[in-house]
Design a protein around this motif. Structure first.
Motif, mmCIF file in Angstrom:
data_model
loop_
_atom_site.group_PDB
_atom_site.id
_atom_site.type_symbol
_atom_site.label_atom_id
_atom_site.label_comp_id
_atom_site.label_asym_id
_atom_site.label_seq_id
_atom_site.Cartn_x
_atom_site.Cartn_y
_atom_site.Cartn_z
ATOM 1 N N UNK A 17 0.827 -1.195 0.000
ATOM 2 C CA UNK A 17 0.000 0.000 0.000
ATOM 3 C C UNK A 17 0.861 1.243 0.000
ATOM 4 N N UNK A 18 0.294 2.325 -0.478
ATOM 5 C CA UNK A 18 0.956 3.631 -0.447
ATOM 6 C C UNK A 18 -0.051 4.655 0.042
ATOM 7 N N UNK A 19 0.480 5.708 0.667
ATOM 8 C CA UNK A 19 -0.383 6.766 1.173
ATOM 9 C C UNK A 19 0.396 8.064 1.121
ATOM 10 N N UNK A 20 -0.229 9.115 0.593
ATOM 11 C CA UNK A 20 0.452 10.402 0.484
ATOM 12 C C UNK A 20 0.135 11.259 1.711
ATOM 13 N N UNK A 21 1.189 11.751 2.363
ATOM 14 C CA UNK A 21 1.055 12.604 3.541
ATOM 15 C C UNK A 21 1.613 13.984 3.195
ATOM 16 N N UNK A 22 1.468 14.955 4.076
ATOM 17 C CA UNK A 22 2.074 16.273 3.825
ATOM 18 C C UNK A 22 3.610 16.206 3.688
ATOM 19 N N UNK A 23 4.221 15.122 4.164
ATOM 20 C CA UNK A 23 5.681 14.979 4.105
ATOM 21 C C UNK A 23 6.149 14.153 2.911
ATOM 22 N N UNK A 24 5.239 13.498 2.240
ATOM 23 C CA UNK A 24 5.591 12.664 1.095
ATOM 24 C C UNK A 24 4.891 11.317 1.178
ATOM 25 N N UNK A 25 5.339 10.394 0.336
ATOM 26 C CA UNK A 25 4.711 9.080 0.217
ATOM 27 C C UNK A 25 5.232 8.099 1.264
ATOM 28 N N UNK A 26 4.298 7.381 1.858
ATOM 29 C CA UNK A 26 4.609 6.230 2.705
ATOM 30 C C UNK A 26 4.285 5.013 1.851
ATOM 31 N N UNK A 27 5.138 4.001 1.900
ATOM 32 C CA UNK A 27 4.790 2.761 1.207
ATOM 33 C C UNK A 27 5.206 1.561 2.043
ATOM 34 N N UNK A 28 4.402 0.520 1.944
ATOM 35 C CA UNK A 28 4.722 -0.761 2.572
ATOM 36 C C UNK A 28 4.481 -1.863 1.554
ATOM 37 N N UNK A 29 5.279 -2.884 1.655
ATOM 38 C CA UNK A 29 5.136 -4.061 0.809
ATOM 39 C C UNK A 29 5.637 -5.231 1.641
ATOM 40 N N UNK A 30 4.753 -6.155 1.988
ATOM 41 C CA UNK A 30 5.172 -7.282 2.802
ATOM 42 C C UNK A 30 4.752 -8.601 2.165
ATOM 43 N N UNK A 31 5.465 -9.650 2.593
ATOM 44 C CA UNK A 31 5.109 -11.001 2.159
ATOM 45 C C UNK A 31 5.547 -11.986 3.227
ATOM 46 N N UNK A 32 4.870 -13.112 3.240
ATOM 47 C CA UNK A 32 5.260 -14.235 4.081
ATOM 48 C C UNK A 32 5.694 -15.347 3.153
#
Length: 111
Positions: free
Chosen positions: A38-53
């Motif tokens: 997932x990605x999410x845009x904040x006032x500081x920039x983009x947050x992203x996560x990508x996980x797997x098991x």
């Protein structure tokens, strides 16, 4: 929709934080789901996560925007170790490991 960001992808902000300055990254694998991103845009920039098991190991790639920091909560089982960008971490682990991260990109492994 909120569950996909905060639950599955694990993107949120710590209590008391304003404008996603202090992030809370806590992916929550459930059922037979073995990966999510997932990605999410904040006032500081983009947050992203990508996980797997994979093979009972947990892999997380997370990007924290400039001028932000994050507490990363990891699902850890007994006997597993945590690695950040390939370096083993000395952590007290009791089913959840919490790692404090500044801005940047991290590859976190629980194996």
């Amino acid at each position: 929709m909120e569950w996909f960001y905060s639950g599955l992808a694990g993107i949120g902000q710590e209590e008391g934080s304003v404008g996603f300055k202090q992030l809370k990254i806590r992916p929550q694998p459930v059922g037979d789901i073995t990966n999510a991103s997932g990605t999410f845009h904040t006032p500081y920039g983009w947050i992203s996560t990508n996980w797997k098991i994979q093979n009972n190991n947990f892999f997380l790639t997370v990007t924290i925007p400039t001028n932000s920091s994050a507490n990363v909560y990891l699902p850890v089982k007994s006997g597993q170790a945590v690695y950040i960008n390939g370096k083993k971490q000395s952590l007290y682990i009791d089913e959840t490991a919490i790692i404090k991260c500044g801005s940047g990109k991290y590859l976190i492994e629980v194996k």
